[in-house]
Write a protein that holds these residues in place. Structure first.
Motif, PDB file in Angstrom:
ATOM      1  N   VAL A  84       0.859  -1.181   0.000  1.00 43.35           N
ATOM      2  CA  VAL A  84       0.000   0.000   0.000  1.00 43.35           C
ATOM      3  C   VAL A  84       0.892   1.227   0.000  1.00 43.35           C
ATOM      4  O   VAL A  84       1.784   1.359   0.849  1.00 43.35           O
ATOM      5  CB  VAL A  84      -0.927   0.021   1.234  1.00 43.35           C
ATOM      6  N   THR A  85       0.661   2.119  -0.934  1.00 45.70           N
ATOM      7  CA  THR A  85       1.499   3.302  -1.074  1.00 45.70           C
ATOM      8  C   THR A  85       1.207   4.292   0.040  1.00 45.70           C
ATOM      9  O   THR A  85       0.051   4.622   0.312  1.00 45.70           O
ATOM     10  CB  THR A  85       1.256   3.988  -2.430  1.00 45.70           C
ATOM     11  N   ASP A  86       2.272   4.769   0.671  1.00 42.87           N
ATOM     12  CA  ASP A  86       2.151   5.813   1.679  1.00 42.87           C
ATOM     13  C   ASP A  86       2.207   7.162   0.965  1.00 42.87           C
ATOM     14  O   ASP A  86       3.219   7.509   0.353  1.00 42.87           O
ATOM     15  CB  ASP A  86       3.299   5.705   2.681  1.00 42.87           C
ATOM     16  N   PRO A  87       1.123   7.949   1.009  1.00 51.00           N
ATOM     17  CA  PRO A  87       1.114   9.220   0.274  1.00 51.00           C
ATOM     18  C   PRO A  87       2.148  10.218   0.762  1.00 51.00           C
ATOM     19  O   PRO A  87       2.454  11.187   0.058  1.00 51.00           O
ATOM     20  CB  PRO A  87      -0.317   9.743   0.500  1.00 51.00           C
ATOM     21  N   GLN A  88       2.700   9.994   1.956  1.00 45.54           N
ATOM     22  CA  GLN A  88       3.705  10.912   2.493  1.00 45.54           C
ATOM     23  C   GLN A  88       5.131  10.379   2.343  1.00 45.54           C
ATOM     24  O   GLN A  88       6.079  11.063   2.732  1.00 45.54           O
ATOM     25  CB  GLN A  88       3.429  11.166   3.984  1.00 45.54           C
ATOM     26  N   ALA A  89       5.273   9.204   1.775  1.00 41.24           N
ATOM     27  CA  ALA A  89       6.601   8.594   1.672  1.00 41.24           C
ATOM     28  C   ALA A  89       7.423   9.249   0.565  1.00 41.24           C
ATOM     29  O   ALA A  89       6.895   9.748  -0.430  1.00 41.24           O
ATOM     30  CB  ALA A  89       6.470   7.100   1.411  1.00 41.24           C
ATOM     31  N   THR A  90       8.729   9.231   0.763  1.00 40.18           N
ATOM     32  CA  THR A  90       9.649   9.739  -0.254  1.00 40.18           C
ATOM     33  C   THR A  90       9.529   8.914  -1.527  1.00 40.18           C
ATOM     34  O   THR A  90       9.421   7.688  -1.471  1.00 40.18           O
ATOM     35  CB  THR A  90      11.097   9.673   0.269  1.00 40.18           C
ATOM     36  N   SER A  91       9.521   9.586  -2.663  1.00 44.69           N
ATOM     37  CA  SER A  91       9.396   8.885  -3.938  1.00 44.69           C
ATOM     38  C   SER A  91      10.215   9.588  -5.011  1.00 44.69           C
ATOM     39  O   SER A  91      10.139  10.809  -5.165  1.00 44.69           O
ATOM     40  CB  SER A  91       7.929   8.826  -4.367  1.00 44.69           C
ATOM     41  N   TYR A  92      11.001   8.802  -5.734  1.00 47.51           N
ATOM     42  CA  TYR A  92      11.769   9.335  -6.863  1.00 47.51           C
ATOM     43  C   TYR A  92      11.065   9.064  -8.194  1.00 47.51           C
ATOM     44  O   TYR A  92      11.621   9.363  -9.250  1.00 47.51           O
ATOM     45  CB  TYR A  92      13.164   8.704  -6.887  1.00 47.51           C
TER      46      TYR A  92
END
Length: 246
Positions: A84-92
């Motif tokens: 499940v994707t965390d909307p606040q997680a760091t993403s490149y």
């Protein structure tokens, strides 16, 4: 021996003014996992509010498997052991998409023009296309970009309007470089904003050790300030020098 059928019930909003995307996702996932889905439509706000009050839930869709409430779409993914994707997680991912698309565009354009791939012009167009794509993301939300950019750019902190000028400069330089015109303008613009940006990022991240968001793909991104933004600015410096020196 036949495998027993698996049943699930799904309650989702299906209205003239709103078709819940997470309801569609939940139905697709259940069917992909082999479930027979009893698809219950909530056709009005009144029906939706009544359902939520009756079941004691705050949102829809809601999934029930063999009579047990699983929850919404994210809960359903967890039930099946999916991420499940965390909307606040760091993403490149935004940066990867931009550079990937820019590379494909550069290869395609160069092939169309010269029927060749492995030439220096491909790299030059890759940088120019990247500049244009990155500038378009900044211009999509100029206020958000400016707020993030002001957090670390040294010139913008002294001259606030520069935060709004920067994306236009990046876009102008990239377009002129793709067209191969006005090198006396595109080169200095790319060189100046790239140098100022690189110095600002290096100072904020590698000297002051500040943990900031990168404005390179827009102010609302979750890309951390650091290597990516420094690379963007160094690419502009390199292209600026290439154009200026001929």
């Amino acid at each position: 021996m036949t495998r027993p059928e698996k049943h699930a019930s799904l309650y989702r909003m299906v209205m003239k003014e709103h078709l819940c995307p997470f309801g569609l996702r939940s139905r697709y996932l259940l069917r992909r996992k082999g479930y027979q889905v009893d698809d219950h439509w909530l056709r009005s706000r009144e029906q939706t509010d009544a359902f939520k009050a009756r079941e004691g839930v705050q949102s829809t869709p809601q999934v029930y498997i063999e009579g047990h409430r699983i929850g919404g779409y994210d809960d359903l993914r967890r039930f099946f052991g999916l991420s499940v994707t965390d909307p606040q997680a760091t993403s490149y991912r935004p940066v990867q998409v931009v550079f990937g698309v820019a590379a494909l565009m550069a290869l395609a354009a160069h092939w169309q023009a010269f029927q060749a791939l492995l030439e220096w012009r491909v790299l030059e167009w890759f940088v120019a296309f990247s500049m244009c794509l990155l500038a378009s993301l900044k211009l999509r939300e100029p206020e958000s970009f400016a707020n993030t950019f002001l957090g670390y750019d040294l010139l913008a902190q002294r001259l606030v309007p520069y935060a709004y000028v920067y994306p236009f400069g990046e876009l102008l330089a990239g377009v002129l470089m793709i067209a191969g015109v006005l090198p006396w303008l595109s080169g200095p613009v790319a060189l100046s904003i790239g140098t100022l940006g690189a110095v600002s990022v290096f100072k904020a991240v590698y000297i002051e050790r500040r943990a900031l968001k990168c404005a390179c793909v827009g102010g609302s991104s979750r890309v951390p300030l650091g290597f990516v933004s420094l690379t963007e600015n160094l690419m502009m410096v390199g292209m600026g020098l290439r154009v200026v020196l001929g």
